[in-house]
Each structure stands twice: as structure tokens, then as C-alpha cells.
Design a protein around this motif. Structure first.
Motif, short mmCIF file in Angstrom:
data_model
loop_
_atom_site.label_atom_id
_atom_site.label_comp_id
_atom_site.label_asym_id
_atom_site.label_seq_id
_atom_site.Cartn_x
_atom_site.Cartn_y
_atom_site.Cartn_z
N UNK A 81 -40.77 18.99 -1.31
CA UNK A 81 -41.54 17.53 -1.42
C UNK A 81 -40.69 16.46 -2.19
N UNK A 82 -41.54 15.03 -2.33
CA UNK A 82 -40.43 14.35 -3.18
C UNK A 82 -41.65 13.08 -3.43
N UNK A 83 -42.10 12.68 -4.27
CA UNK A 83 -42.50 10.80 -4.46
C UNK A 83 -42.14 10.10 -4.20
N UNK A 84 -43.44 9.41 -3.40
CA UNK A 84 -43.71 8.29 -2.64
C UNK A 84 -44.71 7.43 -2.67
N UNK A 85 -44.57 6.05 -3.32
CA UNK A 85 -45.56 5.10 -4.02
C UNK A 85 -46.69 5.92 -4.49
N UNK A 86 -45.51 6.95 -6.07
CA UNK A 86 -46.56 7.66 -7.35
C UNK A 86 -47.16 8.81 -6.39
N UNK A 87 -47.27 8.85 -4.79
CA UNK A 87 -47.67 10.23 -4.60
C UNK A 87 -46.71 11.05 -4.53
N UNK A 88 -47.27 12.85 -3.97
CA UNK A 88 -46.22 13.53 -3.85
C UNK A 88 -46.54 13.34 -2.51
N UNK A 89 -45.73 13.63 -1.68
CA UNK A 89 -45.52 13.91 -0.21
C UNK A 89 -44.54 15.30 0.23
N UNK A 90 -45.16 15.72 1.31
CA UNK A 90 -44.21 17.04 1.87
C UNK A 90 -43.51 17.06 3.07
N UNK A 91 -42.01 17.43 3.17
CA UNK A 91 -40.67 16.54 3.69
C UNK A 91 -40.05 17.58 4.15
N UNK A 92 -41.02 17.72 5.13
CA UNK A 92 -39.53 18.63 6.04
C UNK A 92 -38.07 19.14 6.37
N UNK A 93 -37.47 20.65 6.26
CA UNK A 93 -36.03 20.27 5.58
C UNK A 93 -35.65 22.14 6.11
N UNK A 94 -34.36 21.95 5.92
CA UNK A 94 -33.83 23.04 7.17
C UNK A 94 -33.79 23.99 5.90
N UNK A 95 -33.41 26.00 6.80
CA UNK A 95 -33.45 26.49 5.54
C UNK A 95 -31.74 27.15 5.35
N UNK A 96 -31.19 28.01 4.22
CA UNK A 96 -30.35 28.10 3.79
C UNK A 96 -30.55 29.95 4.08
N UNK A 97 -30.10 30.72 4.99
CA UNK A 97 -30.47 32.35 4.63
C UNK A 97 -29.85 33.00 5.15
N UNK A 98 -29.31 34.05 4.96
CA UNK A 98 -27.95 35.05 4.26
C UNK A 98 -29.18 36.37 4.84
N UNK A 99 -28.97 36.60 6.25
CA UNK A 99 -30.04 37.65 7.18
C UNK A 99 -28.81 38.98 6.72
N UNK A 100 -29.65 40.25 6.27
CA UNK A 100 -28.52 41.55 5.83
C UNK A 100 -29.33 42.36 6.45
N UNK A 101 -28.77 43.03 7.89
CA UNK A 101 -29.68 44.51 7.99
C UNK A 101 -29.10 45.92 6.86
#
Length: 451
Positions: free
Chosen positions: A130-150
């Protein structure tokens, strides 16, 4: 199946989970973890997970430069990561444990590849900050950093293929700054991602081994050829939870109550990890238990469970059949709730696929259904939720109920006839006289006194 667990602050996780994060996720005998996700690539994290890299990421630091990524806060973070766990159906785990090395390898690879597809889907749908833009919180897409263990066994030591994907609670904004993930879409799309994983796993096993999927049970389909006794014998955790709920669980709980009861039962019956259960010890125990219940192994198991289906001859998914399943009143989208969102449609479409749908096809079918005349977009007066829908049939049923209630409220009802005691006595009717009400007895007594 997919579960999402909040992981507490990094120091607790590193020092207290089992014997430490290294032993829990990078345990002896298990395959090394690998990095996945767009944010991991941006942070130059690729290939095998090193414990120092994972530690740094959980502490909110750049694993390469050790620079602090998150702005300083007055209090420590309560959630440093999310453990997103994908679990294979029990029949797939038994196929991996007891089939020939070639088939076991195919089952293991199919699981890993299905997890990668589902995690990519979850990143596209739920990776956001989330990011504050013009006084309102807006949802911003982003990537993920995941460590996958089998991991390949359950806490009870049964065969259980599953992957822990430790997703750092970290996202990059367009301006290059970092912030915690917005957990709302992660949980909203979690079940859909689990259903995508199940369908991708079915599709790969059907294509490579010719397995046939059984009936759908809550989004999971076991491989045909495995009887219930085999599955139950190697599902000790499930059996323990069911027995706990039978003795202590609430009767007929609502969905929220059922979820709370399941979580409480899981914690109450959860054993500590047993470090003595090495792969060699487990293999010997599994074979003993298999012999006791008549579970075939090697090529005999493959003859019973593989080669049922020729992928090229599978009947295609028919649009009308899919729509009928989605709007069916007893089992469809509105069977237990009046509205649904896109994630819930994706979840149902993937479960319907039975090994015939790619993730792209699942999303296309879900989008087509929401745009069809069978789905109705509902007005959102709050602006805080994702778009909600209902089916035409369900809305017609609601309208009919409301119309009947309106008719009932406007209907006139004949007055209730006076009590039988106030009517003149009818001779020879075999009626037993009824005492008059106290008020009438008093009035009569007063009249006699007046006389």
C-alpha cells in the motif's frame, strides 16, 4: 490444499521454531530450498536458498548488501513472513512413497512444478503493498520473494509431499521504496491458489502417468485405485484431528466456528518434530505399515493406479456443464452464501477441471462466467471489498421470498372465533363444559350478590 500461516518476528522464528529456522525448513534429508518470485529476482536471489540470505530477508534487510529495506519503526514487526504451504493429496504422496523410482520421481517433479505455477498465480493476483497517494491509501502491485522448501513427511511421520513457501512480508513500490505486504488479497486468493495447484498437479500426473482423478471433495481429488483404508492408515494427523473434534468440537458450527474448531484441534493434536525419524527409519516403517494393510508397492501399485486415462482422449470441459455446476443450487457458488468474488469462481473452476485445465484456461473460464448472463455484479456501497457477484437464479429466489413476505404482511386474516365456552350449550353433543375465565366468574358472582 493450501494453508497460510503468519510467521512472528524474525528473532523468535530463527531461535525458537523447532531447533531454529535452518533445522525446520532446511532439515536433514530434505531437498534444499529454492528462491521464487519476482521480488526475489530483483534482489538477486536465485537458485538454492542460503540460510544467511533467508535470515537477512526476514529481518527486513537486503540479502546481498545488508542494507535496511524497511523504514525504522518504533516497535518490532509482528509478522515477518507468511508460510504458504501447498500439500499434495494423500494418494499422490503414497504414489511417491511406494511406486518405482521412475514414477516416484515423476510425482515429486509434478508437485514441485505445480507449486511453482500456483505461486506465480498467487504473486500475480495477491502480490501487493500500500502507498499513500493524495491522502488516500492505494493498493500497489508488487512481486514476491519466496523461499520454497519441499518436505516429504508429515509431523506424524507419514508420507506427505508438501512445500513450505516462506514469503517475506516485503514489497517494492514503484518509487523503489519497500513496505510490508497487504495481507488482505493474500488471504482472499489463497484458496484459489491452492485449487490452481491441485488442478495443475492433476493435469501433469494425468499427462505423464495416465492417472484418473476421483470425485471432488472440497477442491481435492484423490487418484483412482487407492482405497480408503490405505489413505486413512497414512493420514494419522487427519485422524487425530477428527477424533479430537468428535470428542470436543461444537455441534453443527457455522463456517467461522468450524474454522476456529479446526485450528484449535490442529494445535491441540500437533506433535513435536521427531528428529529420530530419518529417511531410512521412515522407509522401514512405511513398508511395515503397507504390508499390514495390503498396499501394493512398486510396479504392482502402478498397475493399480496408473494408465487409467489416455490424456488425448479425455473429454474436454464443456461450457454448459461448467456453468451448470457453478449455478447449481445445492453445490454451486451460492449454495452456502449469497454472493461470491472472482477468487471463489477461480477456485470452483479449477476444482471442476479434473486434470484438464491449465491455469490460463481456468482464469479464462472464470472471467467468461463473470461476464456471462448468469452472473450479476452487485453494487458495493463500502468500496472496501473486491467486486461481489451473485447468480441470476439466486437473485430470483431472493426476490420471490421477499415478494412472499410482502404478500404475507399485507394479507388480511379472519378474526379468531370466540372461545367455545361463550357459545350456547349444544345438548347431546358429548361436550364437556369449560370453566369460564376468572374475570367472567367474578362478574357472575357479583351479579348473584346483587340479586
Amino acid at each position: 490444499m493450501l494453508t497460510i500461516t503468519n510467521l512472528a518476528d524474525a528473532e523468535y522464528l530463527i531461535g525458537q521454531v523447532a531447533l531454529g529456522i535452518d533445522d525446520y525448513y532446511m532439515g536433514a534429508g530434505e531437498a534444499p530450498g529454492v528462491w521464487q518470485g519476482g521480488l526475489a529476482a530483483e534482489l538477486s536471489l536465485a537458485g538454492v536458498v542460503e540460510h544467511d540470505q533467508l535470515r537477512a530477508l526476514l529481518l527486513g534487510r537486503d540479502p546481498t548488501t545488508d542494507i535496511e529495506l524497511l523504514p525504522a519503526r518504533g516497535r518490532p514487526r509482528t509478522v515477518t513472513a507468511y508460510d504458504v504451504t501447498f500439500s499434495a493429496p494423500k494418494s499422490v504422496s503414497l504414489l511417491w512413497a511406494f511406486a518405482s523410482p521412475e514414477v516416484a520421481s515423476a510425482a515429486s517433479i509434478a508437485h514441485v512444478e505445480a507449486v511453482a505455477v500456483a505461486l506465480d498465480f498467487l504473486e500475480r493476483r495477491a502480490g501487493a503493498t500500500r502507498l499513500q497517494i493524495d491522502g488516500q491509501r492505494q493498493r500497489i502491485t508488487t512481486g514476491l520473494a519466496a523461499a520454497a522448501f519441499v518436505h516429504r513427511s508429515s509431523r506424524e511421520g507419514d508420507p506427505q509431499l508438501h512445500s513450505h513457501c516462506v514469503v517475506a512480508n516485503l514489497g517494492r513500490r514503484p518509487d523503489g521504496t519497500f513496505a510490508a505486504l497487504d495481507a488482505t488479497p493474500l488471504y482472499e486468493w489463497g484458496k484459489a491458489a491452492g485449487s490452481v495447484y491441485q488442478e495443475e498437479l492433476r493435469r501433469r500426473l494425468t499427462r505423464q502417468l495416465g492417472v484418473e482423478s476421483g470425485p471432488d471433495r472440497n477442491g481435492c481429488r484423490e487418484i483412482e485405485g487407492f482405497n480408503r483404508r490405505w489413505l486413512r492408515t497414512f493420514s494419522k494427523r487427519t485422524v487425530a484431528i477428527e477424533e479430537y473434534l468428535a470428542g470436543a468440537g461444537p455441534e453443527n458450527p457455522d463456517p467461522a466456528g468450524r474454522m476456529r474448531a479446526d485450528e484449535a484441534a490442529s494445535l491441540a493434536t500437533r506433535p513435536r518434530k521427531d528428529g529420530s525419524l530419518t529417511p531410512e527409519v521412515l522407509r522401514e516403517r512405511w513398508q511395515t505399515e503397507a504390508d499390514a494393510i495390503g498396499l501394493p508397492t512398486g510396479h504392482a501399485l502402478e498397475a493399480q493406479s496408473c494408465g487409467w486415462t489416455v490424456p488425448e482422449l479425455q473429454p474436454p470441459v464443456k461450457w454448459d456443464d461448467l456453468v451448470d455446476a457453478l449455478i447449481e443450487p445445492d453445490e454451486g457458488l451460492c449454495a452456502r452464501r449469497a454472493r461470491f468474488n472472482e477468487a471463489q469462481v477461480v477456485e470452483r473452476v479449477a476444482a471442476f477441471g479434473a486434470g484438464r485445465l491449465t491455469v490460463d484456461a481456468i482464469e479464462d473460464y472464470a472471467r467468461a462466467f463473470l461476464e456471462s448472463e448468469q452472473a450479476v455484479l452487485l453494487a458495493d456501497r463500502t468500496g472496501r471489498t473486491s467486486p461481489q457477484y451473485s447468480t441470476v437464479d439466486h437473485l430470483l429466489l431472493e426476490r420471490r421470498v421477499l415478494d412472499l413476505l410482502d404478500e404475507l404482511s399485507r394479507a388480511t386474516v379472519d378474526p379468531v372465533p370466540p372461545p367455545l365456552s361463550n357459545r350456547p350449550s349444544l345438548p347431546h353433543q358429548g361436550l364437556v363444559p369449560t370453566k369460564p375465565p376468572p374475570s367472567e366468574r367474578c362478574a357472575h358472582r357479583d351479579k348473584r350478590c346483587a340479586r
